[in-house]
Enzyme design. Structure first.
Site, PDB file in Angstrom:
ATOM      1  N   ASP A  57     -10.792 -74.568  60.421  1.00 21.40           N
ATOM      2  CA  ASP A  57     -11.261 -75.131  59.091  1.00 21.40           C
ATOM      3  C   ASP A  57     -10.338 -74.248  57.874  1.00 21.40           C
ATOM      4  N   ILE A  58      -9.757 -74.909  57.067  1.00 18.13           N
ATOM      5  CA  ILE A  58      -9.109 -74.473  55.852  1.00 18.13           C
ATOM      6  C   ILE A  58      -9.849 -73.399  55.015  1.00 18.13           C
ATOM      7  N   THR A 120      -4.123 -86.074  43.796  1.00 14.58           N
ATOM      8  CA  THR A 120      -4.448 -87.617  43.630  1.00 14.58           C
ATOM      9  C   THR A 120      -4.154 -87.866  42.064  1.00 14.58           C
ATOM     10  N   ASP A 121      -3.901 -89.097  41.683  1.00 13.98           N
ATOM     11  CA  ASP A 121      -3.982 -89.497  40.449  1.00 13.98           C
ATOM     12  C   ASP A 121      -5.401 -89.603  39.711  1.00 13.98           C
ATOM     13  N   GLU A 122      -6.304 -89.627  40.639  1.00 14.54           N
ATOM     14  CA  GLU A 122      -7.683 -89.622  40.219  1.00 14.54           C
ATOM     15  C   GLU A 122      -8.248 -88.650  39.529  1.00 14.54           C
ATOM     16  N   TYR A 147     -15.485 -86.617  44.221  1.00 15.09           N
ATOM     17  CA  TYR A 147     -14.267 -86.452  44.908  1.00 15.09           C
ATOM     18  C   TYR A 147     -13.288 -85.856  44.049  1.00 15.09           C
ATOM     19  N   SER A 148     -13.104 -86.934  42.904  1.00 12.84           N
ATOM     20  CA  SER A 148     -11.994 -86.650  42.363  1.00 12.84           C
ATOM     21  C   SER A 148     -12.221 -85.407  41.183  1.00 12.84           C
ATOM     22  N   LYS A 151     -10.984 -82.440  43.307  1.00 16.44           N
ATOM     23  CA  LYS A 151      -9.467 -82.662  43.612  1.00 16.44           C
ATOM     24  C   LYS A 151      -8.870 -81.780  42.390  1.00 16.44           C
ATOM     25  N   PHE A 187     -10.268 -98.997  51.625  1.00 11.03           N
ATOM     26  CA  PHE A 187     -10.565-100.397  51.274  1.00 11.03           C
ATOM     27  C   PHE A 187      -9.428-101.531  52.103  1.00 11.03           C
ATOM     28  N   ASP A 269     -21.552-102.750  43.347  1.00  8.61           N
ATOM     29  CA  ASP A 269     -20.314-102.066  42.735  1.00  8.61           C
ATOM     30  C   ASP A 269     -20.578-100.664  42.993  1.00  8.61           C
ATOM     31  N   GLY A 272     -19.930 -95.588  38.761  1.00 11.47           N
ATOM     32  CA  GLY A 272     -18.915 -94.759  38.151  1.00 11.47           C
ATOM     33  C   GLY A 272     -17.601 -95.427  38.446  1.00 11.47           C
TER      34      GLY A 272
HETATM   35  P1  NAD Z   1      -8.132 -88.188  55.430  1.00  5.44           P
HETATM   36  O1  NAD Z   1      -9.549 -88.074  55.136  1.00  5.44           O
HETATM   37  O2  NAD Z   1      -7.610 -89.248  56.104  1.00  5.44           O
HETATM   38  O3  NAD Z   1      -7.301 -86.946  56.229  1.00  5.44           O
HETATM   39  C1  NAD Z   1      -8.091 -85.712  55.751  1.00  5.44           C
HETATM   40  C2  NAD Z   1      -7.847 -84.623  56.974  1.00  5.44           C
HETATM   41  O4  NAD Z   1      -8.311 -83.473  56.569  1.00  5.44           O
HETATM   42  C3  NAD Z   1      -8.500 -85.096  58.238  1.00  5.44           C
HETATM   43  O5  NAD Z   1      -7.714 -85.151  59.470  1.00  5.44           O
HETATM   44  C4  NAD Z   1      -9.866 -84.164  58.232  1.00  5.44           C
HETATM   45  O6  NAD Z   1     -10.224 -83.882  59.494  1.00  5.44           O
HETATM   46  C5  NAD Z   1      -9.175 -82.903  57.555  1.00  5.44           C
HETATM   47  N1  NAD Z   1      -9.991 -81.903  57.126  1.00  5.44           N
HETATM   48  C6  NAD Z   1     -11.059 -82.267  56.414  1.00  5.44           C
HETATM   49  N2  NAD Z   1     -11.577 -81.159  56.006  1.00  5.44           N
HETATM   50  C7  NAD Z   1     -11.057 -79.989  56.506  1.00  5.44           C
HETATM   51  C8  NAD Z   1     -11.217 -78.693  56.739  1.00  5.44           C
HETATM   52  N3  NAD Z   1     -12.303 -77.965  56.132  1.00  5.44           N
HETATM   53  N4  NAD Z   1     -10.378 -77.857  57.215  1.00  5.44           N
HETATM   54  C9  NAD Z   1      -9.214 -78.603  58.130  1.00  5.44           C
HETATM   55  N5  NAD Z   1      -8.978 -79.771  57.929  1.00  5.44           N
HETATM   56  C10 NAD Z   1      -9.880 -80.483  57.257  1.00  5.44           C
HETATM   57  O7  NAD Z   1      -7.334 -87.996  53.912  1.00  5.44           O
HETATM   58  P2  NAD Z   1      -5.978 -88.821  53.327  1.00  5.44           P
HETATM   59  O8  NAD Z   1      -6.183 -90.095  52.949  1.00  5.44           O
HETATM   60  O9  NAD Z   1      -5.018 -88.391  54.555  1.00  5.44           O
HETATM   61  O10 NAD Z   1      -5.547 -87.620  52.432  1.00  5.44           O
HETATM   62  C11 NAD Z   1      -4.781 -86.650  52.444  1.00  5.44           C
HETATM   63  C12 NAD Z   1      -4.545 -85.944  50.940  1.00  5.44           C
HETATM   64  O11 NAD Z   1      -4.011 -86.798  50.055  1.00  5.44           O
HETATM   65  C13 NAD Z   1      -5.824 -85.660  50.423  1.00  5.44           C
HETATM   66  O12 NAD Z   1      -5.769 -84.153  49.723  1.00  5.44           O
HETATM   67  C14 NAD Z   1      -6.356 -86.704  49.272  1.00  5.44           C
HETATM   68  O13 NAD Z   1      -6.829 -85.974  48.180  1.00  5.44           O
HETATM   69  C15 NAD Z   1      -4.747 -86.863  49.041  1.00  5.44           C
HETATM   70  N6  NAD Z   1      -4.578 -87.991  48.481  1.00  5.44           N
HETATM   71  C16 NAD Z   1      -4.784 -89.268  49.002  1.00  5.44           C
HETATM   72  C17 NAD Z   1      -4.333 -90.447  48.618  1.00  5.44           C
HETATM   73  C18 NAD Z   1      -5.230 -91.699  49.518  1.00  5.44           C
HETATM   74  O14 NAD Z   1      -4.725 -93.078  48.965  1.00  5.44           O
HETATM   75  N7  NAD Z   1      -5.516 -91.494  50.510  1.00  5.44           N
HETATM   76  C19 NAD Z   1      -3.615 -90.684  47.527  1.00  5.44           C
HETATM   77  C20 NAD Z   1      -3.513 -89.559  46.796  1.00  5.44           C
HETATM   78  C21 NAD Z   1      -3.644 -88.355  47.320  1.00  5.44           C
HETATM   79  O1  TDX Z   2     -15.141-101.990  50.961  1.00  9.19           O
HETATM   80  C1  TDX Z   2     -14.685-101.761  49.650  1.00  9.19           C
HETATM   81  N1  TDX Z   2     -14.416-102.827  48.788  1.00  9.19           N
HETATM   82  C2  TDX Z   2     -13.858-102.484  47.647  1.00  9.19           C
HETATM   83  O2  TDX Z   2     -13.855-103.360  46.813  1.00  9.19           O
HETATM   84  C3  TDX Z   2     -13.950-100.300  49.540  1.00  9.19           C
HETATM   85  C4  TDX Z   2     -13.999 -99.257  50.582  1.00  9.19           C
HETATM   86  C5  TDX Z   2     -13.327-100.038  48.298  1.00  9.19           C
HETATM   87  N2  TDX Z   2     -13.439-101.341  47.439  1.00  9.19           N
HETATM   88  C6  TDX Z   2     -12.858-100.856  46.156  1.00  9.19           C
HETATM   89  C7  TDX Z   2     -12.824 -99.502  45.224  1.00  9.19           C
HETATM   90  C8  TDX Z   2     -11.564 -99.171  44.625  1.00  9.19           C
HETATM   91  O3  TDX Z   2     -11.306-100.100  43.438  1.00  9.19           O
HETATM   92  O4  TDX Z   2     -11.302-100.849  46.631  1.00  9.19           O
HETATM   93  C9  TDX Z   2     -10.514 -99.787  45.871  1.00  9.19           C
HETATM   94  C10 TDX Z   2      -9.868 -98.751  46.786  1.00  9.19           C
HETATM   95  O5  TDX Z   2     -11.044 -98.014  47.200  1.00  9.19           O
HETATM   96  P1  TDX Z   2     -10.751 -96.889  48.288  1.00  9.19           P
HETATM   97  O6  TDX Z   2      -9.799 -97.029  49.336  1.00  9.19           O
HETATM   98  O7  TDX Z   2     -12.056 -96.392  48.564  1.00  9.19           O
HETATM   99  O8  TDX Z   2      -9.867 -95.918  47.396  1.00  9.19           O
HETATM  100  P2  TDX Z   2      -9.939 -95.156  46.089  1.00  9.19           P
HETATM  101  O9  TDX Z   2     -11.389 -94.830  45.627  1.00  9.19           O
HETATM  102  O10 TDX Z   2      -9.382 -95.860  44.929  1.00  9.19           O
HETATM  103  O11 TDX Z   2      -9.276 -93.725  46.350  1.00  9.19           O
HETATM  104  C11 TDX Z   2      -8.099 -93.717  47.239  1.00  9.19           C
HETATM  105  O12 TDX Z   2      -6.728 -93.208  46.369  1.00  9.19           O
HETATM  106  C12 TDX Z   2      -6.810 -92.031  45.595  1.00  9.19           C
HETATM  107  C13 TDX Z   2      -8.477 -92.671  48.061  1.00  9.19           C
HETATM  108  O13 TDX Z   2      -9.570 -92.759  49.166  1.00  9.19           O
HETATM  109  C14 TDX Z   2      -8.311 -91.268  47.753  1.00  9.19           C
HETATM  110  O14 TDX Z   2      -8.475 -90.072  48.710  1.00  9.19           O
HETATM  111  C15 TDX Z   2      -7.266 -90.907  46.767  1.00  9.19           C
HETATM  112  O15 TDX Z   2      -7.236 -89.705  46.198  1.00  9.19           O
END
Ligand code: NAD
Ligand code: TDX
Length: 334
Positions: A57-58, A120-122, A147-148, A151, A187, A269, A272
């Site tokens: 764990d981090i 993230t851009d969020e 979440y955002s 972050k 998604f 929906d 938020g």
């Molecule tokens: P993910 O959920 O697929 O992976 C997260 C990983 O972190 C998992 O393997 C999980 O086991 C591990 N983890 C969670 N809690 C932990 C802890 N306490 N200690 C150690 N490991 C832990 O997420 P992802 O989509 O790969 O996102 C990775 C990073 O990128 C995140 O910081 C996220 O905010 C950022 N990010 C994601 C997206 C996106 O579209 N997915 C976009 C921009 C930024």
């Molecule tokens: O079943 C679905 N139907 C749907 O319409 C799901 C799971 C999502 N959605 C919509 C919600 C969003 O508008 O699709 C879009 C994308 O949803 P997610 O995949 O949950 O992504 P989002 O909430 O945009 O966040 C993602 O991008 C930024 C990542 O999960 C984050 O970790 C990252 O920071």
């Protein structure tokens, strides 16, 4: 050179490890991952001893101290990453994203190790639909979800540790990633695996929300660019001009899988729900010379559809649990 990848079994972290092993044979990789529900043990299994793997764990100060003391660079991906989960129970988001990042920062500070923080851009909140407005490095933080906001909190901690303690850190904020090894709760993989399971895709609300899609390899290539050439203490936005509304994404997936493009359900929906994200990545492109390789979203999506079709054994064990969680809150509205 040794790199410590936090969250290296997750979607983006595991793709970062793969890219690093492929393109940087001189780099030794240690992965630390808590193996939460989001981590699939199969994801990096094929690499065996080619990487050092630590389950942990981090937010564990002694473990972070030890791992950071014996690395040259930390790339920090570990996070709770799913907005929908953060709306059900935010506690793990506060613990991992804020307390975990704080714990890592203290270890980095003690040992004077370089850090790249992934965000993230969020953190900027959302933009109106149908405008040219885009996020830049100067956009004020205005996060919407648990979440955002966690972050955003983690970003602010990193910036404060740079300013107050002089740690050597860079930050990046990226738009929505797609590609192989993404958890089926998100998604794009959710809809692909729904269609592959004979289930109709589920679109939140009107489906007009826009996300700015980037292939995960482009994100990780940009991360290495920032590590190589970025200025200490600075933030870079990562995006590939991939804006697309959710309805179009679902229709493209249906079309790629040979289904009628109206064969989806509208469901309740997300509370938020951010309307639109869009990244202006001019700084990264002009100052550091980075360019995305996947500029055609449709062909990147098509390759991703093929990947999920060919890797059912990887995602199938997770599918039922995800869908039963969604079923608790989701109602079909049209
Ligand atoms: P993910 O959920 O697929 O992976 C997260 C990983 O972190 C998992 O393997 C999980 O086991 C591990 N983890 C969670 N809690 C932990 C802890 N306490 N200690 C150690 N490991 C832990 O997420 P992802 O989509 O790969 O996102 C990775 C990073 O990128 C995140 O910081 C996220 O905010 C950022 N990010 C994601 C997206 C996106 O579209 N997915 C976009 C921009 C930024
Ligand atoms: O079943 C679905 N139907 C749907 O319409 C799901 C799971 C999502 N959605 C919509 C919600 C969003 O508008 O699709 C879009 C994308 O949803 P997610 O995949 O949950 O992504 P989002 O909430 O945009 O966040 C993602 O991008 C930024 C990542 O999960 C984050 O970790 C990252 O920071």
């Amino acid at each position: 050179m040794r790199v410590l990848v936090t969250g290296g079994v997750g979607f983006i972290g595991a793709n970062f490890v793969r890219l690093t092993l492929r393109e940087r044979p001189e780099v030794a990789v240690t992965v630390v991952d808590a193996m939460t529900y989001a981590a699939n043990p199969e994801t990096l299994a094929e690499f065996g001893d080619a990487i050092e793997f630590i389950k942990g764990d981090i937010a564990d100060p002694a473990l972070m101290d030890d791992l950071v003391s014996r690395t040259d660079l930390v790339v920090h991906f570990a996070a709770e990453s799913h907005n929908d989960n953060s709306l059900v129970d935010p506690s793990a988001f506060v613990q991992t994203n804020i307390v975990g990042t704080y714990t890592l920062l203290e270890a980095v500070r003690r040992h004077g190790v370089r850090l790249h923080h992934i965000s993230t851009d969020e953190v900027f909140g959302d933009l109106p639909l149908h405008t040219d407005e885009r996020f830049t490095e100067a956009t004020p933080y205005n996060p919407s979800s648990p979440y955002s906001s966690t972050k955003a909190g983690s970003d602010l901690l990193v910036r404060a540790w740079v300013r107050s303690f002089g740690i050597h850190a860079t930050l990046s904020n990226c738009s929505n990633n797609y590609g192989p090894y993404q958890h089926v709760e998100k998604f794009i993989p959710r809809q692909i695996t729904n269609v592959l399971s004979g289930v109709r895709p589920k679109l939140y609300g009107e489906g007009t929300n826009v996300r700015d899609w980037i292939h995960v390899d482009d994100h990780n290539d940009a991360v290495w660019t920032i590590i190589d050439r970025g200025t200490a203490g600075e933030t870079y936005l990562i995006g590939a001009d991939g804006e697309c509304d959710n309805t179009t994404v679902v229709q493209t997936i249906l079309e790629l899988l040979g289904q009628p493009t109206d064969a989806f359900d509208r469901v309740t929906d997300r509370p938020g729900h951010d309307l639109r994200y869009a990244i202006d990545s001019t700084r990264l492109r002009t100052e550091l010379g980075w360019q995305p390789r996947y500029v055609d979203f449709r062909s990147g999506l098509s390759a991703t559809v093929d990947w999920y079709r060919e890797h059912e054994a990887w995602w199938r064990p997770f599918k039922d649990a995800v869908e039963s969680t969604y079923a608790r809150t989701e109602t079909v509205i049209g």
